[in-house]
Design an enzyme around this catalytic site. Structure first.
Site, PDB file in Angstrom:
ATOM      1  N   HIS A 115      -3.815  -4.235   7.764  1.00  0.00           N
ATOM      2  CA  HIS A 115      -3.948  -3.058   8.632  1.00  0.00           C
ATOM      3  C   HIS A 115      -3.101  -3.198   9.891  1.00  0.00           C
ATOM      4  CE1 HIS A 115      -5.411   0.585  10.423  1.00  0.00           C
ATOM      5  NE2 HIS A 115      -5.921   0.885   9.246  1.00  0.00           N
ATOM      6  N   GLU A 160     -11.255  -9.104   3.232  1.00  0.00           N
ATOM      7  CA  GLU A 160      -9.952  -8.762   3.804  1.00  0.00           C
ATOM      8  C   GLU A 160     -10.182  -8.624   5.300  1.00  0.00           C
ATOM      9  OE1 GLU A 160      -7.576  -5.634   2.050  1.00  0.00           O
ATOM     10  OE2 GLU A 160      -6.590  -5.232   3.968  1.00  0.00           O
ATOM     11  N   GLY A 216       1.200  -1.269   4.347  1.00  0.00           N
ATOM     12  CA  GLY A 216       1.584   0.040   3.843  1.00  0.00           C
ATOM     13  C   GLY A 216       2.473   0.853   4.745  1.00  0.00           C
ATOM     14  N   HIS A 217       1.906   1.327   5.864  1.00  0.00           N
ATOM     15  CA  HIS A 217       2.591   2.340   6.665  1.00  0.00           C
ATOM     16  C   HIS A 217       3.985   1.903   7.104  1.00  0.00           C
ATOM     17  CE1 HIS A 217       3.429   4.808  10.252  1.00  0.00           C
ATOM     18  NE2 HIS A 217       2.863   5.755   9.531  1.00  0.00           N
ATOM     19  N   ASN A 235       0.857  -1.189   0.000  1.00  0.00           N
ATOM     20  CA  ASN A 235       0.000   0.000   0.000  1.00  0.00           C
ATOM     21  C   ASN A 235       0.897   1.244   0.000  1.00  0.00           C
ATOM     22  OD1 ASN A 235      -1.388   2.287   1.098  1.00  0.00           O
ATOM     23  ND2 ASN A 235      -3.065   0.945   1.659  1.00  0.00           N
ATOM     24  N   ARG A 263      -6.946  12.962   0.695  1.00  0.00           N
ATOM     25  CA  ARG A 263      -5.855  13.454   1.545  1.00  0.00           C
ATOM     26  C   ARG A 263      -4.492  12.918   1.108  1.00  0.00           C
ATOM     27  NH1 ARG A 263      -7.154  10.392   7.195  1.00  0.00           N
ATOM     28  NH2 ARG A 263      -9.153  11.389   6.858  1.00  0.00           N
ATOM     29  N   ARG A 316      -9.322   8.147  -1.043  1.00  0.00           N
ATOM     30  CA  ARG A 316     -10.281   8.602  -0.035  1.00  0.00           C
ATOM     31  C   ARG A 316     -11.137   9.726  -0.583  1.00  0.00           C
ATOM     32  NH1 ARG A 316      -8.818   6.858   5.467  1.00  0.00           N
ATOM     33  NH2 ARG A 316     -10.501   8.244   6.062  1.00  0.00           N
ATOM     34  N   GLU A 354      -8.705   0.508  -2.925  1.00  0.00           N
ATOM     35  CA  GLU A 354      -9.541   0.574  -1.722  1.00  0.00           C
ATOM     36  C   GLU A 354     -10.405   1.817  -1.828  1.00  0.00           C
ATOM     37  OE1 GLU A 354      -7.045   0.855   1.666  1.00  0.00           O
ATOM     38  OE2 GLU A 354      -6.194  -1.125   1.417  1.00  0.00           O
ATOM     39  N   ASP A 366      -0.091   4.490  -0.168  1.00  0.00           N
ATOM     40  CA  ASP A 366      -0.796   5.735   0.187  1.00  0.00           C
ATOM     41  C   ASP A 366       0.132   6.778   0.805  1.00  0.00           C
ATOM     42  OD1 ASP A 366      -3.136   4.490  -0.529  1.00  0.00           O
ATOM     43  OD2 ASP A 366      -3.875   4.233   1.518  1.00  0.00           O
ATOM     44  N   HIS A 367       1.024   6.308   1.703  1.00  0.00           N
ATOM     45  CA  HIS A 367       1.768   7.307   2.478  1.00  0.00           C
ATOM     46  C   HIS A 367       2.956   7.908   1.732  1.00  0.00           C
ATOM     47  CE1 HIS A 367      -1.112   6.959   5.511  1.00  0.00           C
ATOM     48  NE2 HIS A 367      -0.882   5.677   5.672  1.00  0.00           N
ATOM     49  N   THR A 423      -6.889   6.931  10.107  1.00  0.00           N
ATOM     50  CA  THR A 423      -6.810   5.827   9.146  1.00  0.00           C
ATOM     51  C   THR A 423      -8.080   4.990   9.313  1.00  0.00           C
ATOM     52  OG1 THR A 423      -5.484   3.929   8.408  1.00  0.00           O
ATOM     53  CG2 THR A 423      -5.486   4.374  10.778  1.00  0.00           C
ATOM     54  N   THR A 424      -8.263   3.997   8.433  1.00  0.00           N
ATOM     55  CA  THR A 424      -9.468   3.169   8.509  1.00  0.00           C
ATOM     56  C   THR A 424      -9.568   2.553   9.904  1.00  0.00           C
ATOM     57  OG1 THR A 424      -8.947   2.629   6.228  1.00  0.00           O
ATOM     58  CG2 THR A 424     -10.733   1.397   7.244  1.00  0.00           C
ATOM     59  N   HIS A 439      -5.607   3.640  -1.605  1.00  0.00           N
ATOM     60  CA  HIS A 439      -6.925   4.013  -1.075  1.00  0.00           C
ATOM     61  C   HIS A 439      -7.233   5.421  -1.570  1.00  0.00           C
ATOM     62  CE1 HIS A 439      -9.597   4.449   2.802  1.00  0.00           C
ATOM     63  NE2 HIS A 439     -10.252   4.723   1.700  1.00  0.00           N
TER      64      HIS A 439
HETATM   65  N1  PXP Z   1      -5.910  -2.839   4.212  1.00  0.00           N
HETATM   66  C1  PXP Z   1      -6.868  -1.875   4.289  1.00  0.00           C
HETATM   67  C2  PXP Z   1      -8.258  -2.235   3.906  1.00  0.00           C
HETATM   68  C3  PXP Z   1      -6.557  -0.573   4.669  1.00  0.00           C
HETATM   69  O1  PXP Z   1      -7.521   0.356   4.733  1.00  0.00           O
HETATM   70  C4  PXP Z   1      -5.198  -0.258   4.959  1.00  0.00           C
HETATM   71  C5  PXP Z   1      -4.838   1.146   5.322  1.00  0.00           C
HETATM   72  O2  PXP Z   1      -5.134   1.983   4.262  1.00  0.00           O
HETATM   73  C6  PXP Z   1      -4.242  -1.279   4.862  1.00  0.00           C
HETATM   74  C7  PXP Z   1      -4.627  -2.569   4.506  1.00  0.00           C
HETATM   75  C8  PXP Z   1      -2.797  -1.025   5.132  1.00  0.00           C
HETATM   76  O3  PXP Z   1      -2.640  -0.703   6.489  1.00  0.00           O
HETATM   77  P1  PXP Z   1      -1.227  -0.204   7.011  1.00  0.00           P
HETATM   78  O4  PXP Z   1      -0.910   1.070   6.309  1.00  0.00           O
HETATM   79  O5  PXP Z   1      -1.460  -0.042   8.482  1.00  0.00           O
HETATM   80  O6  PXP Z   1      -0.248  -1.285   6.684  1.00  0.00           O
END
Ligand code: PXP
Length: 240
Positions: free
Chosen positions: A191, A151, A213-214, A7, A49, A45, A70, A9-10, A100-101, A43
């Site tokens: 997550h 998931e 991701g993070h 992921n 963001r 959003r 996502e 996103d960041h 976050t989610t 994701h």
């Molecule tokens: N799966 C889903 C459905 C998520 O919403 C996220 C965060 O966007 C992740 C996985 C990845 O989570 P993390 O960034 O904590 O690894």
């Protein structure tokens, strides 16, 4: 061994902090794939963001593994998914005020609406995954929607304090995986997974893909720091 969906996103979070063009998540996806990522997850959003629509459109053209989008189950997002056609969509709950989610999607409480969204997306050839807590009623409701995947939310496992609580949460994920598979669902998870807590989840029988991701973006920032500073010193010397 499950596959790894990275992921990114960041990477976009860092870019949006300055509303500039770097770092580009499209470039990050190429590097992630070169390093062995089996899939790229973003994701989009509603408040944009981090990931922008432009990113998803470009990633659709550049990702060589698979692209997992996502998104919230809203008409706007469904239209975007139908237009861009990611390899699969993961439906997630979304609140503007959250960092976050926060939890899994409540499928049991809105089964008809989610079933409609699943039918629209899967009818267009986009398999759907539902991000849920590993609870029996949510798994049963997910099966009713005819979504191909769930998931499982690993947030509670990731936040568990101490070995006993972590084992309890891991068992809950194992049980949820078993139940989902027995109902014909395919199972991913994600997550809050990190370099220290991921392996036990990767060992769950039948687990297909982990979306992480993070922690990967965090580690990338640190392991890349020395090189980045050395390169800036070279710039100062006129040698870059
Ligand atoms: N799966 C889903 C459905 C998520 O919403 C996220 C965060 O966007 C992740 C996985 C990845 O989570 P993390 O960034 O904590 O690894």
């Amino acid at each position: 061994m499950p596959t790894l969906g990275v992921n990114i996103d960041h990477i976009a979070t860092i870019r949006q902090a300055r509303m500039t063009v770097e770092p580009d998540p499209v470039a990050a996806a190429v590097l992630a794939e070169l390093a062995g990522a089996d899939g790229i997850t973003v994701h989009l959003r509603e408040d944009r963001r981090h990931i922008q629509e432009r990113d998803v459109r470009l990633l659709r053209q550049t990702v060589r593994t698979h692209l997992n989008l996502e998104m919230a189950a809203t008409p706007e997002m469904v239209d975007i998914a139908l237009d861009i056609k990611p390899d699969y969509v993961t439906l997630v709950p979304e609140k503007r005020e959250e960092i976050t989610t926060e939890g899994g999607l409540d499928i049991a409480g809105q089964c008809d609406r989610i079933t409609q969204v699943v039918a629209t997306l899967q009818g267009a050839g986009i398999p759907v995954s539902l991000f849920i807590d590993a609870e029996l009623d949510q798994i049963e409701a997910s099966q009713k929607t005819t979504a191909k995947f769930v998931e499982l939310h690993t947030g509670r496992y990731a936040e568990a304090h101490g070995e006993a609580e972590q084992t309890e949460e891991l068992n809950y994920l194992k049980e949820g995986t078993k139940q989902a598979i027995s109902m014909g669902l395919r199972v991913n998870a994600g997550h809050g997974l990190t370099y220290t807590n991921t392996y036990p989840v990767a060992c769950i029988e039948g687990m297909e893909e982990l979306n992480i991701g993070h922690t990967i973006v965090s580690r990338a920032a640190l392991v890349g720091m020395e090189r980045a500073v050395r390169e800036m010193k070279q710039v100062l010397r006129g040698a870059f």
